[in-house]
Motif scaffolding. Structure first.
Motif, short mmCIF file in Angstrom:
data_model
loop_
_atom_site.label_atom_id
_atom_site.label_comp_id
_atom_site.label_asym_id
_atom_site.label_seq_id
_atom_site.Cartn_x
_atom_site.Cartn_y
_atom_site.Cartn_z
N PRO A 154 0.72 -1.32 0.03
CA PRO A 154 0.10 -0.02 -0.07
C PRO A 154 0.74 1.43 0.00
CG PRO A 154 -0.07 -1.06 2.29
CD PRO A 154 0.49 -2.09 1.29
N ILE A 155 1.96 1.23 0.31
CA ILE A 155 2.93 2.32 0.43
C ILE A 155 4.11 2.24 -0.78
CG2 ILE A 155 2.55 2.79 2.90
CD1 ILE A 155 5.15 1.71 3.54
N ALA A 156 3.85 1.61 -1.69
CA ALA A 156 4.54 1.40 -2.74
C ALA A 156 4.88 2.52 -3.45
CB ALA A 156 4.24 0.16 -3.74
N ARG A 157 5.94 2.78 -4.12
CA ARG A 157 6.05 4.07 -4.95
C ARG A 157 5.39 4.18 -5.85
NH1 ARG A 157 12.01 6.32 -7.27
NH2 ARG A 157 11.27 8.35 -8.10
N THR A 158 4.62 5.29 -6.35
CA THR A 158 3.86 5.50 -7.39
C THR A 158 4.46 6.21 -8.49
OG1 THR A 158 2.00 5.29 -6.00
CG2 THR A 158 1.48 6.12 -7.89
N PHE A 159 4.29 5.90 -9.64
CA PHE A 159 4.73 6.98 -10.90
C PHE A 159 3.66 7.37 -11.66
CE2 PHE A 159 8.02 3.83 -9.75
CZ PHE A 159 9.04 4.71 -9.65
N THR A 160 3.42 8.63 -11.73
CA THR A 160 2.10 8.98 -12.95
C THR A 160 2.75 9.49 -14.18
OG1 THR A 160 1.11 9.42 -10.63
CG2 THR A 160 0.23 10.56 -12.77
N TYR A 161 2.45 9.15 -15.11
CA TYR A 161 2.80 9.37 -16.24
C TYR A 161 1.49 10.03 -17.00
CZ TYR A 161 6.45 6.34 -15.97
OH TYR A 161 7.73 5.73 -15.50
N GLN A 162 1.89 11.46 -17.20
CA GLN A 162 0.66 12.30 -17.64
C GLN A 162 0.53 12.43 -19.25
OE1 GLN A 162 1.57 16.24 -16.18
NE2 GLN A 162 1.29 15.80 -14.02
N GLU A 163 -0.69 12.57 -19.67
CA GLU A 163 -1.23 12.64 -21.12
C GLU A 163 -0.69 11.32 -21.76
OE1 GLU A 163 0.56 15.98 -22.95
OE2 GLU A 163 -0.15 17.52 -21.46
N VAL A 164 -0.82 10.26 -21.18
CA VAL A 164 -0.73 8.92 -21.73
C VAL A 164 -2.20 8.18 -21.90
CG1 VAL A 164 0.26 6.62 -21.29
CG2 VAL A 164 1.53 8.70 -20.72
N SER A 165 -2.35 8.02 -23.26
CA SER A 165 -3.79 7.41 -23.64
C SER A 165 -3.77 5.91 -23.28
CB SER A 165 -3.95 7.94 -24.97
OG SER A 165 -3.27 7.21 -25.92
N ASP A 166 -2.90 5.30 -23.25
CA ASP A 166 -2.50 3.78 -23.21
C ASP A 166 -1.39 3.40 -22.47
OD1 ASP A 166 -2.72 1.04 -23.54
OD2 ASP A 166 -2.63 0.96 -25.56
N CYS A 167 -1.60 2.59 -21.35
CA CYS A 167 -0.59 2.27 -20.52
C CYS A 167 0.37 1.20 -21.15
CB CYS A 167 -1.20 1.63 -19.19
SG CYS A 167 -1.82 3.20 -17.97
N ARG A 168 -0.10 0.65 -22.13
CA ARG A 168 1.02 -0.26 -22.84
C ARG A 168 2.10 0.27 -23.24
NH1 ARG A 168 -2.45 -3.81 -26.74
NH2 ARG A 168 -3.34 -1.61 -27.19
N SER A 169 1.92 1.78 -23.52
CA SER A 169 3.23 2.37 -24.19
C SER A 169 4.22 2.77 -23.07
CB SER A 169 2.84 3.92 -24.58
OG SER A 169 2.26 4.71 -23.45
N ILE A 170 3.94 2.56 -21.80
CA ILE A 170 4.68 2.98 -20.76
C ILE A 170 5.24 1.42 -20.26
CG2 ILE A 170 4.96 3.41 -18.31
CD1 ILE A 170 4.42 5.71 -19.92
N THR A 171 4.51 0.30 -20.46
CA THR A 171 5.10 -1.01 -19.80
C THR A 171 5.69 -1.69 -21.15
OG1 THR A 171 2.98 -1.95 -20.63
CG2 THR A 171 3.36 -1.29 -18.21
#
Length: 224
Positions: A154-171
């Motif tokens: 629950p306290i894991a580090r969170t990364f927010t990528y703005q203006e991303v329409s599909d999360c597959r582009s991140i992963t």
């Protein structure tokens, strides 16, 4: 008498050859100052490629940090290549007899060494972010992509990528770009290492022993 005179002449000619100090290398044969052409061209192509891939990565999300999009490394490499082209255009003078040639060669050596360090640094950053992005768990929240390293924490580090329409582009797409950056910057490091080695070899590989061999003048030395 004929044989005695001939032997005397041969002896004198051998001593003359031994006493002669090494003449400066002919400009037509010396290609050390001509070498930056190929190296600078490779540096320019690799610098443009690194910069282009970095801007493609930045197009995925403006939230990416500067260390994740190493366009600065590509721009620096392009500047190094331009200096290499300038060095190629300068007329070669043995032993750096012109101050311009000495300054440009020194700057090119320093920048190649700096480019080597920067490329290795980019490889380290890209390797870290590649392994990190492969382990992210992401979900879409509006126009952003929110990722965590461990969903069960629950306290894991969170990364927010703005203006991303599909999360597959991140992963999926972003790790691929990191992998490309690793290979490109490894190639940059190799080219810079070769350039710096050639510059060092040209300056310090040839030296004189300081031993005088049958020379009447103290300025004639044996080359080793």
């Amino acid at each position: 008498m004929g044989q005695g005179q001939r032997g005397s002449k041969d002896k004198k000619s051998k001593e003359t050859k031994r006493d002669d100090s090494p003449a400066p290398e002919d400009g037509a044969k010396c290609r050390v100052c001509r070498f930056p052409l190929l190296v600078a061209l490779l540096q320019l192509l690799l610098g443009v490629a690194v910069t282009a891939v970095a801007f493609l990565m930045l197009a995925i999300s403006p939230s990416l940090l500067a260390r994740e999009t190493p366009h600065w490394a590509g721009i620096i490499m392009c500047l190094v290549s331009i200096l290499g082209f300038i060095l190629y255009c300068i007329n070669y003078q043995p032993d750096e007899r012109t101050s311009l040639q000495f300054i440009v060669k020194l700057l090119y050596f320093v920048l190649c060494t700096t480019g080597l360090v920067i490329s290795v640094l980019v490889v380290a950053f890209a390797g870290h972010h590649h392994s990190q992005n492969r382990s992210l768990a992401c979900k879409q929240e509006g126009g952003d992509c929110v990722c965590v390293l461990n969903e069960s924490d629950p306290i894991a580090r969170t990364f927010t990528y703005q203006e991303v329409s599909d999360c597959r582009s991140i992963t999926e797409t972003l790790p691929l770009y990191f992998l490309i950056q690793i290979f490109l910057n490894l190639a940059q490091a190799l080219v810079c290492n070769v350039a710096a080695f050639i510059m060092w070899k040209d300056r310090y590989q040839v030296f004189y022993s300081g031993l005088q061999i049958s020379a009447p003048s103290t300025q004639l030395w044996q080359r080793v």
